[in-house]
Design a protein around this motif. Structure first.
Motif, PDB file in Angstrom:
ATOM      1  N   PHE A 241      60.925  47.858  28.514  1.00 13.85           N
ATOM      2  CA  PHE A 241      61.222  48.243  26.910  1.00 13.85           C
ATOM      3  C   PHE A 241      62.090  49.300  26.445  1.00 13.85           C
ATOM      4  O   PHE A 241      62.418  50.403  27.787  1.00 13.85           O
ATOM      5  CB  PHE A 241      59.890  48.981  26.392  1.00 13.85           C
ATOM      6  N   ARG A 242      62.726  49.647  25.899  1.00  8.38           N
ATOM      7  CA  ARG A 242      63.590  50.661  24.836  1.00  8.38           C
ATOM      8  C   ARG A 242      63.070  51.509  24.329  1.00  8.38           C
ATOM      9  O   ARG A 242      63.088  51.352  23.756  1.00  8.38           O
ATOM     10  CB  ARG A 242      65.508  49.422  24.944  1.00  8.38           C
ATOM     11  N   ILE A 243      63.268  52.789  25.060  1.00 10.76           N
ATOM     12  CA  ILE A 243      63.058  53.730  23.918  1.00 10.76           C
ATOM     13  C   ILE A 243      63.923  54.358  23.410  1.00 10.76           C
ATOM     14  O   ILE A 243      64.291  55.104  24.201  1.00 10.76           O
ATOM     15  CB  ILE A 243      62.400  54.906  24.929  1.00 10.76           C
TER      16      ILE A 243
ATOM     17  N   PRO B 116      56.038  47.775  33.797  1.00  7.55           N
ATOM     18  CA  PRO B 116      57.370  47.136  32.416  1.00  7.55           C
ATOM     19  C   PRO B 116      58.216  47.582  33.197  1.00  7.55           C
ATOM     20  O   PRO B 116      58.630  49.336  33.705  1.00  7.55           O
ATOM     21  CB  PRO B 116      56.626  47.149  32.137  1.00  7.55           C
ATOM     22  N   PHE B 117      59.438  47.691  32.742  1.00  7.08           N
ATOM     23  CA  PHE B 117      60.872  48.537  32.708  1.00  7.08           C
ATOM     24  C   PHE B 117      60.941  48.902  31.796  1.00  7.08           C
ATOM     25  O   PHE B 117      60.879  48.912  30.460  1.00  7.08           O
ATOM     26  CB  PHE B 117      61.925  47.090  32.859  1.00  7.08           C
ATOM     27  N   PHE B 118      61.158  50.291  31.922  1.00  7.65           N
ATOM     28  CA  PHE B 118      61.802  50.825  30.648  1.00  7.65           C
ATOM     29  C   PHE B 118      62.710  51.861  31.079  1.00  7.65           C
ATOM     30  O   PHE B 118      63.490  52.513  31.912  1.00  7.65           O
ATOM     31  CB  PHE B 118      60.707  52.435  30.960  1.00  7.65           C
ATOM     32  N   TYR B 119      63.487  51.673  29.719  1.00  2.00           N
ATOM     33  CA  TYR B 119      64.511  52.863  30.131  1.00  2.00           C
ATOM     34  C   TYR B 119      64.497  53.493  28.947  1.00  2.00           C
ATOM     35  O   TYR B 119      64.469  52.522  27.195  1.00  2.00           O
ATOM     36  CB  TYR B 119      65.824  52.100  29.874  1.00  2.00           C
ATOM     37  N   HIS B 120      65.411  54.685  28.329  1.00  2.78           N
ATOM     38  CA  HIS B 120      64.996  55.793  27.468  1.00  2.78           C
ATOM     39  C   HIS B 120      67.112  56.089  27.058  1.00  2.78           C
ATOM     40  O   HIS B 120      67.651  57.076  27.938  1.00  2.78           O
ATOM     41  CB  HIS B 120      64.514  57.121  28.104  1.00  2.78           C
TER      42      HIS B 120
ATOM     43  N   MET C   2      64.736  39.973  39.773  1.00  3.99           N
ATOM     44  CA  MET C   2      64.701  40.960  38.915  1.00  3.99           C
ATOM     45  C   MET C   2      62.965  41.037  38.806  1.00  3.99           C
ATOM     46  O   MET C   2      62.269  39.606  38.624  1.00  3.99           O
ATOM     47  CB  MET C   2      65.013  40.710  37.771  1.00  3.99           C
ATOM     48  N   PRO C   3      61.581  42.267  37.703  1.00  4.06           N
ATOM     49  CA  PRO C   3      60.125  41.596  37.627  1.00  4.06           C
ATOM     50  C   PRO C   3      60.629  40.516  37.209  1.00  4.06           C
ATOM     51  O   PRO C   3      61.450  40.457  36.076  1.00  4.06           O
ATOM     52  CB  PRO C   3      60.352  43.155  37.212  1.00  4.06           C
ATOM     53  N   GLY C   4      59.312  40.249  37.088  1.00  3.58           N
ATOM     54  CA  GLY C   4      59.351  38.370  36.251  1.00  3.58           C
ATOM     55  C   GLY C   4      59.711  37.387  37.305  1.00  3.58           C
ATOM     56  O   GLY C   4      59.362  35.962  36.381  1.00  3.58           O
ATOM     57  N   GLN C   5      60.721  37.424  37.959  1.00  2.00           N
ATOM     58  CA  GLN C   5      61.259  36.205  38.239  1.00  2.00           C
ATOM     59  C   GLN C   5      60.326  35.810  39.889  1.00  2.00           C
ATOM     60  O   GLN C   5      60.034  37.213  40.709  1.00  2.00           O
ATOM     61  CB  GLN C   5      62.502  36.482  38.729  1.00  2.00           C
ATOM     62  N   ASP C   6      59.700  34.487  40.034  1.00  2.00           N
ATOM     63  CA  ASP C   6      58.659  34.587  41.378  1.00  2.00           C
ATOM     64  C   ASP C   6      59.612  32.975  41.628  1.00  2.00           C
ATOM     65  O   ASP C   6      60.092  32.417  41.300  1.00  2.00           O
ATOM     66  CB  ASP C   6      57.480  33.633  40.632  1.00  2.00           C
ATOM     67  N   LEU C   7      59.449  32.955  43.395  1.00  2.00           N
ATOM     68  CA  LEU C   7      60.652  31.777  44.558  1.00  2.00           C
ATOM     69  C   LEU C   7      59.395  31.258  44.760  1.00  2.00           C
ATOM     70  O   LEU C   7      58.025  31.576  45.758  1.00  2.00           O
ATOM     71  CB  LEU C   7      61.019  32.619  45.398  1.00  2.00           C
ATOM     72  N   PHE C   8      59.585  29.713  44.921  1.00  2.00           N
ATOM     73  CA  PHE C   8      58.819  29.025  45.346  1.00  2.00           C
ATOM     74  C   PHE C   8      59.570  28.121  46.044  1.00  2.00           C
ATOM     75  O   PHE C   8      60.423  27.842  45.525  1.00  2.00           O
ATOM     76  CB  PHE C   8      58.026  27.881  44.090  1.00  2.00           C
TER      77      PHE C   8
END
Length: 492
Positions: free
Chosen positions: A1-3, A30-34, A323-329
């Motif tokens: 999220f961009r604040i 979640p990813f936040f930046y301001h 990055m968050p949301g990526q998964d490895l199989f």
């Protein structure tokens, strides 16, 4: 999220809002930046917002512009004396949608309107180890209030791609320019390393990032020097040229560095990078072809003994920056061309290898791993097995791995990881009798994206040639995504 305009809100109020957001389905926050415009000239300081996440560091825009105009100042792009926030909280960029128009922290900075300087500025930003980087992608404009390219009904024009890979219809697409788009691979590959072998003289700058990457840039557009790279010996693909150039590092870590491109006076190469003159990353150059990847040769490791004859604990670790949301199989087993009786169903295929997943932990960090491991009874090439569980509607793409770190007390810590962050782990009991004299193949995929072909594996003597990783049943097997480097050792 961009604040947006965070500096106009009390940090405690923002925290209360952020605290009400749910954890991600795959675990973590979640990813936040301001957006906090702090030029060290007002009452509001970026440090008030760093407990909430990343904070925009607009002063970097001015610092990198100064450095590109005078390379001697590049060592000072991070200036804590000016109040700039630390690297762990800085959200950095060369320009953004506001200041490229003279608004919101605008000043004497560099934009796409000066493409040569802009390419150098963004390339350096991605190569350096300050902050979390963002890449800009713009459209051409004449006035600060001008909207995007549009049709007669004011709908936005499509982005068209020219024959040379650049964009048309009024779109700039800086992200497709080679010194920008291709440097993202460099940034990902060197994550977590420091800056070493720094050299800055005669309007030239060069440095290594640990033992994973090397970067050089010449303001004149020309450089011809032998430099110490700190990298393992081997032949490397030069990223910015889409591998049209190759750079050889000798046994002492030195390389002959030649820059002869006035428009894009940058070179960069990484351990585990792509090979071949057509190894395009999809940036602003045409070309397609193999994404086969090898790394510089690693020091050979001692050979290990024979694999057990029956079931044995087997560990697989694959280093992959994510990055968050990526998964490895992983998928694997035995090549269908080397064994009879192979089908496309794991339960009936002679090329699938029976496994039993070992318990690694509980809590949110292991939630998706534990779900996807349920019903996963084989290491196979075929994807989700019949009866294998999903996680919050997300289906597995094979045998799941869990992200690990070597930082004690951190989420994902395991004593098996003695290497660093971003080592994805699979820990199973495996039926070694279904392997090829203890050996089996595997390949990783991240969010559906496969590794490239693996060449030049540096450990062991597998039973036949393959473009996949080779692992050994009953041992600890450590690999690097898109690389032939590996280590096989006893489990102790």
């Amino acid at each position: 999220f961009r604040i947006d305009a965070a500096k106009h809100m009390w940090p405690g109020d923002i925290k209360a809002i952020q605290d009400k957001t749910k954890d991600l389905p795959e675990g973590g926050r979640p990813f936040f930046y301001h957006e906090v415009i702090d030029q060290n000239d007002g009452a509001i300081k970026v440090g008030e917002y760093t407990p909430l996440g990343y904070v925009t560091e607009f002063r970097y825009c001015q610092k990198i512009a100064e450095g590109i105009r005078n390379f001697g100042m590049l060592h000072g792009v991070y200036d804590p004396g000016w109040g700039m926030t630390d690297s762990a909280h800085a959200f950095v960029f060369v320009d953004n949608h506001d200041n490229q128009r003279g608004h919101g922290g605008g000043g004497n900075l560099i934009t796409h309107k000066h493409p040569r300087d802009y390419k150098m500025a963004v390339a350096f930003t991605l190569a350096y180890n300050y902050g979390f980087t963002r890449v800009m992608s713009s459209y051409y404009f004449q006035s600060s209030d001008q909207g995007p390219p549009h049709n007669g009904d004011y709908s936005a024009k499509d982005v068209t791609i020219n024959a040379d890979g650049s964009c048309g219809n009024g779109w700039v697409c800086e992200h497709r320019w080679n010194p920008i788009g291709n440097m993202v691979a460099f940034r990902n590959a060197v994550a977590g390393t420091g800056v070493d072998n720094w050299r800055n003289e005669n309007e030239e700058v060069s440095f290594s990032r640990g033992q994973k990457g090397f970067f050089a840039m010449a303001k004149s557009g020309h450089m011809d020097r032998t430099l110490h790279t700190g990298l393992p010996a081997g032949e490397y693909c030069e990223l910015v040229s889409d591998c049209k150039k190759k750079i050889t590092v000798d046994g002492s870590g030195n390389a002959h560095i030649v820059i002869d491109n006035s428009a894009e006076p940058v070179i960069a190469f990484i351990v585990g990078g792509p090979t071949g003159s057509t190894g395009s990353f999809g940036g602003g150059s045409s070309g397609s072809g193999s994404q086969s990847v090898t790394s510089a040769p690693a020091t050979p490791v001692p050979s290990v003994g024979p694999a057990p004859e029956g079931w044995a604990r087997t560990v697989i670790m694959i280093e992959r920056q994510t990055m968050p949301g990526q998964d490895l199989f992983i998928r694997g087993g035995i090549d269908h061309n080397h064994r009879q009786g192979c089908t496309t169903q794991a339960s009936t295929s002679a090329c699938a290898i029976p496994i039993k997943t070992l318990h690694l932990g509980t809590g949110s960090h292991y939630a998706q791993y534990n779900a996807w491991s349920t019903g996963d009874h084989y290491l196979d090439w075929y994807g989700m097995e019949t009866g294998q569980h999903s996680y919050h509607g997300h289906s597995p793409s094979g045998t799941p791995a869990v992200w690990t770190t070597n930082v004690e007390g951190a989420a994902g810590y395991t004593p098996l990881n003695t290497y660093g962050q971003h080592y994805w782990l699979i820990d199973v009991q495996m039926d070694c009798s279904r392997t090829e004299n203890g050996w089996f193949e595997l390949k990783a995929l991240v969010n559906g994206q496969w590794e490239g072909n693996i060449g030049g594996q540096t450990c062991g003597t597998p039973p036949y040639s393959s473009q996949n990783h080779w692992a050994k049943c009953g041992f600890k097997n450590v690999f690097h995504f898109n690389s032939g480097r590996c280590q096989i050792s006893d489990l102790s």
